[in-house]
Motif scaffolding. Structure first.
Motif, PDB file in Angstrom:
ATOM      1  N   PRO A   1     -23.238  -8.909  37.622  1.00 44.44           N
ATOM      2  CA  PRO A   1     -22.063  -9.833  38.213  1.00 44.44           C
ATOM      3  C   PRO A   1     -21.116 -10.469  37.152  1.00 44.44           C
ATOM      4  O   PRO A   1     -20.065 -10.343  37.217  1.00 44.44           O
ATOM      5  CB  PRO A   1     -23.194 -10.854  39.139  1.00 44.44           C
ATOM      6  N   LEU A   2     -21.878 -10.882  36.151  1.00 41.97           N
ATOM      7  CA  LEU A   2     -21.168 -11.563  34.974  1.00 41.97           C
ATOM      8  C   LEU A   2     -20.347 -10.501  34.225  1.00 41.97           C
ATOM      9  O   LEU A   2     -19.033 -10.909  33.715  1.00 41.97           O
ATOM     10  CB  LEU A   2     -22.109 -12.379  34.204  1.00 41.97           C
ATOM     11  N   ALA A   3     -21.149  -9.234  33.910  1.00 40.26           N
ATOM     12  CA  ALA A   3     -20.280  -8.359  33.198  1.00 40.26           C
ATOM     13  C   ALA A   3     -19.031  -7.824  34.079  1.00 40.26           C
ATOM     14  O   ALA A   3     -17.744  -7.480  33.533  1.00 40.26           O
ATOM     15  CB  ALA A   3     -21.125  -6.966  33.034  1.00 40.26           C
ATOM     16  N   SER A   4     -19.210  -7.678  35.522  1.00 38.84           N
ATOM     17  CA  SER A   4     -18.131  -7.223  36.316  1.00 38.84           C
ATOM     18  C   SER A   4     -16.995  -8.518  36.345  1.00 38.84           C
ATOM     19  O   SER A   4     -15.855  -7.990  36.516  1.00 38.84           O
ATOM     20  CB  SER A   4     -18.702  -7.139  37.675  1.00 38.84           C
TER      21      SER A   4
ATOM     22  N   TYR B   1     -18.444 -10.873  43.933  1.00 41.75           N
ATOM     23  CA  TYR B   1     -17.309 -10.385  44.517  1.00 41.75           C
ATOM     24  C   TYR B   1     -16.642  -9.229  43.626  1.00 41.75           C
ATOM     25  O   TYR B   1     -16.116  -8.139  43.953  1.00 41.75           O
ATOM     26  CB  TYR B   1     -16.253 -11.271  44.698  1.00 41.75           C
ATOM     27  N   ALA B   2     -16.689  -9.608  42.097  1.00 41.23           N
ATOM     28  CA  ALA B   2     -16.260  -8.392  41.279  1.00 41.23           C
ATOM     29  C   ALA B   2     -17.020  -7.317  41.328  1.00 41.23           C
ATOM     30  O   ALA B   2     -16.652  -6.146  40.941  1.00 41.23           O
ATOM     31  CB  ALA B   2     -16.133  -9.139  39.979  1.00 41.23           C
ATOM     32  N   THR B   3     -18.307  -7.378  41.697  1.00 38.72           N
ATOM     33  CA  THR B   3     -19.332  -6.108  41.598  1.00 38.72           C
ATOM     34  C   THR B   3     -18.992  -5.300  42.787  1.00 38.72           C
ATOM     35  O   THR B   3     -19.050  -4.223  42.943  1.00 38.72           O
ATOM     36  CB  THR B   3     -20.781  -6.794  41.426  1.00 38.72           C
ATOM     37  N   PHE B   4     -19.291  -6.122  44.068  1.00 37.67           N
ATOM     38  CA  PHE B   4     -19.290  -5.439  45.344  1.00 37.67           C
ATOM     39  C   PHE B   4     -18.021  -5.428  46.329  1.00 37.67           C
ATOM     40  O   PHE B   4     -18.115  -4.965  47.297  1.00 37.67           O
ATOM     41  CB  PHE B   4     -20.300  -6.079  46.243  1.00 37.67           C
ATOM     42  N   GLY B   5     -17.214  -6.144  45.807  1.00 40.71           N
ATOM     43  CA  GLY B   5     -15.680  -6.189  46.301  1.00 40.71           C
ATOM     44  C   GLY B   5     -14.994  -4.545  46.437  1.00 40.71           C
ATOM     45  O   GLY B   5     -15.442  -3.476  45.983  1.00 40.71           O
ATOM     46  N   HIS B   6     -13.883  -4.620  47.324  1.00 43.95           N
ATOM     47  CA  HIS B   6     -13.108  -3.297  47.300  1.00 43.95           C
ATOM     48  C   HIS B   6     -12.888  -2.668  46.084  1.00 43.95           C
ATOM     49  O   HIS B   6     -12.873  -1.442  46.117  1.00 43.95           O
ATOM     50  CB  HIS B   6     -11.798  -3.519  48.386  1.00 43.95           C
ATOM     51  N   ALA B   7     -12.344  -3.639  45.241  1.00 49.15           N
ATOM     52  CA  ALA B   7     -12.047  -2.901  43.980  1.00 49.15           C
ATOM     53  C   ALA B   7     -12.762  -3.376  42.803  1.00 49.15           C
ATOM     54  O   ALA B   7     -12.553  -3.235  41.677  1.00 49.15           O
ATOM     55  CB  ALA B   7     -10.615  -3.546  43.681  1.00 49.15           C
ATOM     56  N   GLY B   8     -14.141  -3.568  43.108  1.00 47.95           N
ATOM     57  CA  GLY B   8     -15.289  -4.058  42.343  1.00 47.95           C
ATOM     58  C   GLY B   8     -15.662  -2.874  41.476  1.00 47.95           C
ATOM     59  O   GLY B   8     -15.535  -1.705  41.679  1.00 47.95           O
ATOM     60  N   THR B   9     -16.764  -3.330  40.731  1.00 43.57           N
ATOM     61  CA  THR B   9     -17.435  -2.524  39.567  1.00 43.57           C
ATOM     62  C   THR B   9     -18.051  -1.212  40.287  1.00 43.57           C
ATOM     63  O   THR B   9     -18.303  -0.305  39.997  1.00 43.57           O
ATOM     64  CB  THR B   9     -18.365  -3.128  38.732  1.00 43.57           C
ATOM     65  N   LEU B  10     -19.065  -1.646  41.493  1.00 37.94           N
ATOM     66  CA  LEU B  10     -19.692  -0.661  42.272  1.00 37.94           C
ATOM     67  C   LEU B  10     -18.796   0.479  42.599  1.00 37.94           C
ATOM     68  O   LEU B  10     -19.124   1.649  42.448  1.00 37.94           O
ATOM     69  CB  LEU B  10     -20.752  -1.113  43.110  1.00 37.94           C
ATOM     70  N   ASN B  11     -17.645   0.097  43.158  1.00 35.17           N
ATOM     71  CA  ASN B  11     -16.727   0.902  43.662  1.00 35.17           C
ATOM     72  C   ASN B  11     -16.005   1.869  42.908  1.00 35.17           C
ATOM     73  O   ASN B  11     -15.987   3.186  43.013  1.00 35.17           O
ATOM     74  CB  ASN B  11     -15.705   0.521  44.819  1.00 35.17           C
ATOM     75  N   ALA B  12     -15.867   1.211  41.455  1.00 34.87           N
ATOM     76  CA  ALA B  12     -15.376   1.922  40.372  1.00 34.87           C
ATOM     77  C   ALA B  12     -16.304   3.018  40.000  1.00 34.87           C
ATOM     78  O   ALA B  12     -15.863   4.294  39.726  1.00 34.87           O
ATOM     79  CB  ALA B  12     -15.009   1.051  39.243  1.00 34.87           C
ATOM     80  N   VAL B  13     -17.556   2.953  39.907  1.00 37.20           N
ATOM     81  CA  VAL B  13     -18.534   3.570  39.355  1.00 37.20           C
ATOM     82  C   VAL B  13     -18.896   4.696  40.500  1.00 37.20           C
ATOM     83  O   VAL B  13     -18.928   6.020  40.217  1.00 37.20           O
ATOM     84  CB  VAL B  13     -19.834   2.848  39.368  1.00 37.20           C
ATOM     85  N   LEU B  14     -18.845   4.616  41.807  1.00 36.23           N
ATOM     86  CA  LEU B  14     -18.838   5.472  42.804  1.00 36.23           C
ATOM     87  C   LEU B  14     -17.383   6.534  42.612  1.00 36.23           C
ATOM     88  O   LEU B  14     -17.578   7.455  42.986  1.00 36.23           O
ATOM     89  CB  LEU B  14     -18.884   4.878  44.362  1.00 36.23           C
ATOM     90  N   GLY B  15     -16.499   5.875  42.550  1.00 37.68           N
ATOM     91  CA  GLY B  15     -15.172   6.759  42.332  1.00 37.68           C
ATOM     92  C   GLY B  15     -15.141   7.815  41.419  1.00 37.68           C
ATOM     93  O   GLY B  15     -14.567   8.752  41.608  1.00 37.68           O
TER      94      GLY B  15
END
Length: 632
Positions: A387-390, A186-200
């Protein structure tokens, strides 16, 4: 000393000697009584509630489930009219021949980028609840095998710095709570997750990845759990491949690829199938990951049983639990039969292939095969470390950058008058207290069962099979049995009532889930001990218990410590039975708190998950340092 005193002293000594001689038997009987009350009785309660209707035996509940398309899909017609099975099989064959795999193209909202999706068209086929559970388990198994086999290849064939550490880390998923993995994804793929932060950072997003395809995220989370299992099982097989057979095939003109397909792969196939079958069993009984990431939208049998319990529909929940248990036992039996059939095919004396350096020089390092390994390493870094890092990163950040307010929430929410019902510090305290209680119960039980199974000969196999029931019964089923049985109370003759409530019931559930892992760590060490040492101690006058205490236990101490660490980690992370038993009480634990926070406040959920990860990591370090063995 007077004559009466000497008589009393001799009587006391004789009683103590008799007690010591029979201490192991008494401990075995006490352990059996505990298992009978807190394991077999709750499971029997679930089975009873599924077949008792209005005080008399009835299979009406099973008939209702098996003839309802919601549960079994198109098989409902076959169960409703067994005589028409040939017609149903003909229709099924027609459906199978109509199945096609197609690549469709979707457009990312707000971006216009085409995204290919692999779709399986099954015209007219309804899977039902059980069918979907098997479907997601099959997809999870394929993903786990696809991720696990390259890791096994690298670990078995190449030598590089950190290889032993990475191999030991393949045990990590076994001590990670399922809800923790769900929160990490969830922390990786969530709306405020790491992946969206990188894309941002490049002006893209945020995108609702979980909402777009929650099943894909669930399958990826299952692969996080089970790909290391596939890798661990396959590495051992790969290292036992006879290199002489491979060299012979190459000398006869076979290419590297042909030698692998014709010589190596047949030797790896049993291990691959074993890992795949175990993965399917585990993911068929999945619960916390689907509950946290998919909810009722992707309900598996376990999730639906939990929903029925929360709605107090115990009859339907018990019926589904019995059917799921029967299926899981059948799958487990198939696995054990297959493992037994393969046990006699060991290749003793085979010459294992030597490991070559992964990056011997820069020219060979740029070869396509090694570049593919680097690419897989990056993918594994995203899937297994991301996921664990996120999770940890999400506990210390919010939309504005670094913050400690999520951890402040864990401390400040203890103030009286707060409306938030799940308080963080009690959750942490409960987890630690229940973990300590689990150690006090599970470790002695596991050691006693290990002693009995290693000394009872053929009878030990039956004892071991009966004692390993928790590995085949899901936590949800066990939680229902405890709730309806011991928590609600069972009337006994003479007006007595057997009842376990609150934290005692949760410790019982955790101990039952944990003691098999103590047994699995201790039994191999007990079996490998030299019987002559015990016989020498007995010949010198030591009782059986004294020989166990002074000779055997010191030699198996590493297994006991490893088993205790596993038991503590399992108690800390147990979610399935705890979420049922803690409902409506203040006996909630860290995993339950994480799940409750996740639907309301993701930041505190990640902070609590980080605390849970830290406690679990300490247990893992203990397991790894003492060299405990894990068998499942």
């Amino acid at each position: 000393m007077s004559t009466p005193d000497r008589g009393r002293h001799r009587a006391t000594t004789a009683a103590a000697e008799r007690l010591e001689r029979h201490a192991l038997t008494l401990l075995a009987l006490a352990t059996g009584a505990v298992l009978l009350v807190v394991l077999y009785l709750p499971v029997a309660v679930v089975f009873r509630n599924a077949v008792i209707d209005g005080g008399s035996a009835s299979l009406a509940a099973f008939t209702d489930v098996l003839t309802d398309p919601f549960y079994v899909g198109d098989l409902a017609g076959a169960f409703a009219d067994p005589l028409a099975i040939p017609g149903h099989l003909a229709s099924l064959w027609g459906w199978l021949t109509a199945i096609s795999v197609s690549a469709t193209v979707a457009t990312v909202p707000g971006l216009g980028l085409p995204v290919p999706w692999l779709a399986v068209d099954t015209p007219g086929v309804r899977m039902g609840l059980f069918g979907f559970t098997a479907y997601q388990a099959a997809l999870s198994t394929l993903a786990s095998v696809a991720l696990g086999l390259p890791a096994a290849s690298v670990l078995a064939r190449y030598d590089f710095r950190g290889r032993r550490t990475i191999r030991s880390l393949t045990i990590l998923p076994f001590v990670l709570p399922g809800i923790l993995v769900a929160v990490g994804f969830y922390a990786t793929f969530g709306h405020a997750g790491t992946l969206n932060a990188v894309l941002g950072t490049v002006g893209l997003g945020p995108y609702p990845f979980i909402e777009w395809n929650p099943l894909a995220i669930v399958i990826l989370a299952h692969a996080f759990y089970n790909a290391p299992l596939v890798a661990r099982v396959t590495v051992a097989a790969w290292e036992s491949v006879d290199v002489r057979a491979v060299e012979t095939a190459r000398s006869l003109g076979a290419s590297r690829r042909r030698a692998f397909l014709d010589v190596v792969l047949p030797q790896l196939r049993p291990a691959i199938l074993t890992g795949a079958l175990l993965t399917f069993i585990f993911t068929f009984m999945t619960f916390p990951i689907v509950l946290a990431l998919g909810g009722l939208q992707l309900a598996t049998v376990e999730v639906w049983i939990y929903d029925r319990v929360s709605r107090l529909d115990f009859t339907e929940a018990a019926t589904l639990a019995v059917l799921e248990t029967v299926l899981s036992l059948a799958l487990t039996y198939a696995y054990l039969r297959y493992e037994s059939a393969q046990s006699g095919l060991s290749r003793a004396g085979a010459s294992p292939p030597p490991r070559e350096p992964l990056f011997p020089d820069w020219r060979r390092a740029l070869s396509p095969r090694r570049l593919a390994i680097v690419g897989y390493g990056l993918l594994a870094l995203v899937v297994f470390v991301g996921p664990l890092a996120s999770l940890v990163l999400g506990g210390f950040t919010d939309g504005g950058g670094f913050t400690l307010r999520h951890y402040a929430f864990l401390l400040e929410r203890q103030v009286e008058g707060q409306s938030f019902q799940t308080l963080p510090l009690p959750a942490i305290r409960n987890s630690l207290v229940f973990g300590a209680g689990t150690l006090l119960v599970a470790v002695p039980m596991g050691v006693v069962i290990s002693v009995v199974t290693t000394r009872a000969g053929r009878g030990g196999t039956l004892v071991d099979a009966l004692a390993m029931l928790p590995l085949a019964v899901s936590g949800i089923v066990f939680g229902i049995g405890l709730l309806e049985g011991l928590v609600f109370g069972i009337a006994l003759p003479g007006g007595w009532r057997l009842q376990l409530t609150g934290g005692v019931a949760i410790v019982a559930a955790h101990a039952v889930a944990a003691y098999p892992f103590v047994t699995r760590n201790v039994s191999p060490l007990l079996s490998s001990l030299d019987p002559a040492m015990v016989e020498s101690a007995r010949a010198l006058g030591a009782s059986r218990v004294r020989a166990l205490r002074d000779v055997e236990l010191p030699l198996i101490a590493s297994g006991v410590v490893a088993g205790a660490a596993f038991a503590f980690a399992i108690s800390i992370g147990e979610f399935s039975s705890t979420v049922i038993l803690a409902s409506g009480s203040d006996a909630y634990t860290m995993p339950v708190a994480v799940e409750r926070y996740l639907g309301r406040r993701s930041g505190p959920a990640l902070a609590m998950g980080t605390v849970l990860l830290a406690v679990t990591a300490v247990s893992f370090v203990v397991v790894d340092r003492v060299g405990g063995r894990f068998e499942r």
